[in-house]
Design an enzyme around this catalytic site. Structure first.
Site, PDB file in Angstrom:
ATOM      1  N   GLY A 123      34.077  45.983  34.941  1.00 22.49           N
ATOM      2  CA  GLY A 123      35.125  45.114  35.480  1.00 22.49           C
ATOM      3  C   GLY A 123      34.567  44.093  36.450  1.00 22.49           C
TER       4      GLY A 123
ATOM      5  N   GLY B 216      34.240  38.362  36.050  1.00 26.41           N
ATOM      6  CA  GLY B 216      34.617  36.942  36.122  1.00 26.41           C
ATOM      7  C   GLY B 216      35.541  36.556  34.969  1.00 26.41           C
ATOM      8  CE  LYS B 217      38.235  41.682  33.262  1.00 26.10           C
ATOM      9  NZ  LYS B 217      37.228  42.203  34.203  1.00 26.10           N
ATOM     10  N   GLY B 218      38.799  36.333  34.876  1.00 30.77           N
ATOM     11  CA  GLY B 218      39.864  35.411  35.276  1.00 30.77           C
ATOM     12  C   GLY B 218      39.400  33.971  35.213  1.00 30.77           C
TER      13      GLY B 218
ATOM     14  CG  ASN C 161      44.391  48.705  36.560  1.00 30.88           C
ATOM     15  OD1 ASN C 161      45.021  47.797  36.016  1.00 30.88           O
ATOM     16  ND2 ASN C 161      43.801  49.647  35.861  1.00 30.88           N
TER      17      ASN C 161
ATOM     18  N   GLY D   8      42.245  42.649  38.995  1.00 32.36           N
ATOM     19  CA  GLY D   8      42.281  41.594  40.010  1.00 32.36           C
ATOM     20  C   GLY D   8      41.451  40.448  39.473  1.00 32.36           C
TER      21      GLY D   8
ATOM     22  CE  LYS E 195      30.107  36.786  41.303  1.00 35.12           C
ATOM     23  NZ  LYS E 195      31.040  37.699  42.013  1.00 35.12           N
TER      24      LYS E 195
ATOM     25  CB  THR F 118      26.599  27.811  37.497  1.00 32.82           C
ATOM     26  OG1 THR F 118      27.470  26.686  37.303  1.00 32.82           O
ATOM     27  CG2 THR F 118      25.724  27.990  36.280  1.00 32.82           C
TER      28      THR F 118
END
Ligand code: GDP
Ligand code: IMO
Ligand code: MG
Length: 429
Positions: A12, A15-17, A38, A40, A330, A413
């Site tokens: 989890g 950086g899916k959002g 759960n 975020g 990231k 990035t």
């Protein structure tokens, strides 16, 4: 292959959002299919930060957002999140949000039970988000759940509440807690019903019609494959299937709807909560990754555990989820490291393993085998094209692709929406 399914490739918070928000400009609908609040998911748009837990990340752009039946829905959390977004200038209306009427509800008794169990568990604690996710899924498969559609028939809930309360009263008694305050629960459901029902409907139908019309659907997974209740680090997992295959069952579409499966993968590894983590770093480098990556939980504010990239785990995640390509996020957090390590295998006693074993004892006992690469001193932060990346960073990306047997489609990035390198458009198949 016009649809895209986004899933987390680790534990989890990959950086899916950010990636879903970025892809949402190309989609007609964004759909959540499992998990609950759960999750975020953080979006940063022109310096403004939005944190979403239950609402699909397309909502900020105004893309039609759908909560599928595979989600467990806390109506009070929904109302609070809609209110929070309204304060940030994002209107959530029945035109922009649809909720499956067969979605099970998370009730206050689920939150209670989650906390009671965690508090009583001592060393065996899962480290849950205490949102009632597990207990709500248990009641769903135990056929005791109250669902969204029941909110339109509250007068007829008697026998269902009898079953639900009998079950919870027995559990609560074991913890020395009083029985469920049924009158209060009924009153609370009565108060919230109208708010939820304005968004409710047969979502499976909306989605099937959208598909027939050739509209592009973006499925937004929550959590990550290593938290999957079957394929993750059981029992230190969440209570849903987080793999891409769930997109179909969690919405009411057939398995071919998933389209391009985009695995979101962080350039290193993090985990929040208990459980095995072979490449965890308890040293200055782990500390540095946490600080540079701002690794604090979006939902609970807990510090995330940090470690090197584990190619064995990610290769396994990609395989069990049928991932077509990854978004590597990231990368900038690794800037300035002299050396970077990648886990390429494990030892377990005298054995060498090329996969993560299933038994929790073995999972805790494996030792990583590392390969070391030179780092880069240049900044990758904010890079928007391949040409802006240092050669050593490109080498790192290429090595990851090779080790996980999956190509890179996107590189991220920075937290900002536009700081993204597109290598292969997932919507183009
Ligand atoms: P999610 O649960 O997968 O949506 O991820 P979270 O939002 O919980 O955590 C990811 C964090 O990293 C958020 O604070 C994002 O704003 C941030 N983030 C996403 N992509 C990048 C990136 O490429 N670089 C940096 N530095 N931060 C990122
Ligand atoms: P996103 O979507 C990271 C973890 C919890 C705990 C375990 C079980 O933001 O990536 P639960 O409350 O689901 O029963 O907790 O799962 N967990 C997450 N960790 N990101 C998440 O979501 C998570 N959702 C649950 O920390 O270890
Ligand atoms: Mg998160």
């Amino acid at each position: 292959m016009a649809n895209v399914t986004v899933i987390g490739g680790q534990w989890g918070d990959e950086g899916k959002g950010k990636i879903v928000d970025w892809l949402a400009s190309r989609a007609d609908l964004v759909v959540r299919f499992q998990g609950g609040h759960n999750a975020g998911h953080t979006l940063v748009i022109d310096g403004q930060t939005y944190k979403l837990s239950l609402l699909p990340s397309g909502i900020v752009r105004g893309t039609l957002s759908v909560i599928g039946n595979g989600v467990v829905l806390d109506p009070w959390a929904l109302k609070a999140e809609v209110g929070k977004l309204a304060a940030q200038g994002v209107a959530v209306t029945p035109e922009t949000l649809r909720i499956a009427d067969n979605c099970p509800l998370i009730l206050p008794i689920h939150r209670d039970l989650d906390a009671l169990r965690e508090d009583a568990s001592g060393q065996g604690k899962i480290g849950t988000t205490r949102r009632g996710i597990g207990p709500a899924y248990e009641d769903k498969v135990g056929r005791r759940a109250i669902r969204v559609c029941d909110l339109a028939h509250l007068g007829g809930l008697g026998p269902q509440l009898d079953r639900l309360c009998a079950h919870h009263d027995a559990l609560r008694a074991g913890f020395g807690e009083p029985p469920v305050d049924r009158a209060r629960l009924e009153a609370e459901l009565g108060e919230i019903a109208e708010f939820v029902l304005q968004f409710a409907g047969p979502v499976w139908k909306t989605l099937n019609e959208a598909r027939q019309q050739g509209r592009r659907i973006l499925f937004e997974g929550a959590q990550g494959v290593l938290l999957d209740v079957d394929h993750g680090t059981y029992p230190f997992v969440t209570s849903s299937n987080t793999i891409a295959g769930t997109a179909a069952g969690g919405t009411g579409l057939g398995p071919s709807a998933a389209g391009f499966v985009l695995g979101i993968v962080k350039a290193y590894t993090t985990r929040v909560g208990s459980g095995p983590f072979p490449t965890e770093l308890d040293d200055a480098i782990g500390q540095r990754l946490g600080e540079r990556g701002h690794e604090f939980g979006t939902v609970t504010g807990r510090k995330r555990r940090c470690g090197w990239f584990d190619a064995v785990l990610v290769r396994q995640s990609m395989a069990v989820s049928g991932v077509t390509g990854i978004a590597l996020t990231k990368l900038d957090v690794l800037d300035g490291l002299d050396e970077i390590r990648i886990c390429t295998g494990y030892t377990l006693g005298a054995q060498t393993l090329d996969h993560f074993p299933s038994h929790p004892g073995d999972q805790a006992a494996v030792e990583p085998i590392y390969e070391t690469m030179r780092g880069w001193s240049e900044s990758t932060a904010g890079a928007r094209s391949w040409a802006q990346l240092p050669a050593q960073a490109i080498k790192y990306i290429r090595r990851i692709e090779e080790l996980i047997a999956c190509p890179v489609a996107l590189v991220s990035t920075s937290p900002e929406r536009e700081d993204t390198i597109l290598v292969r458009d997932p919507f183009a198949g």
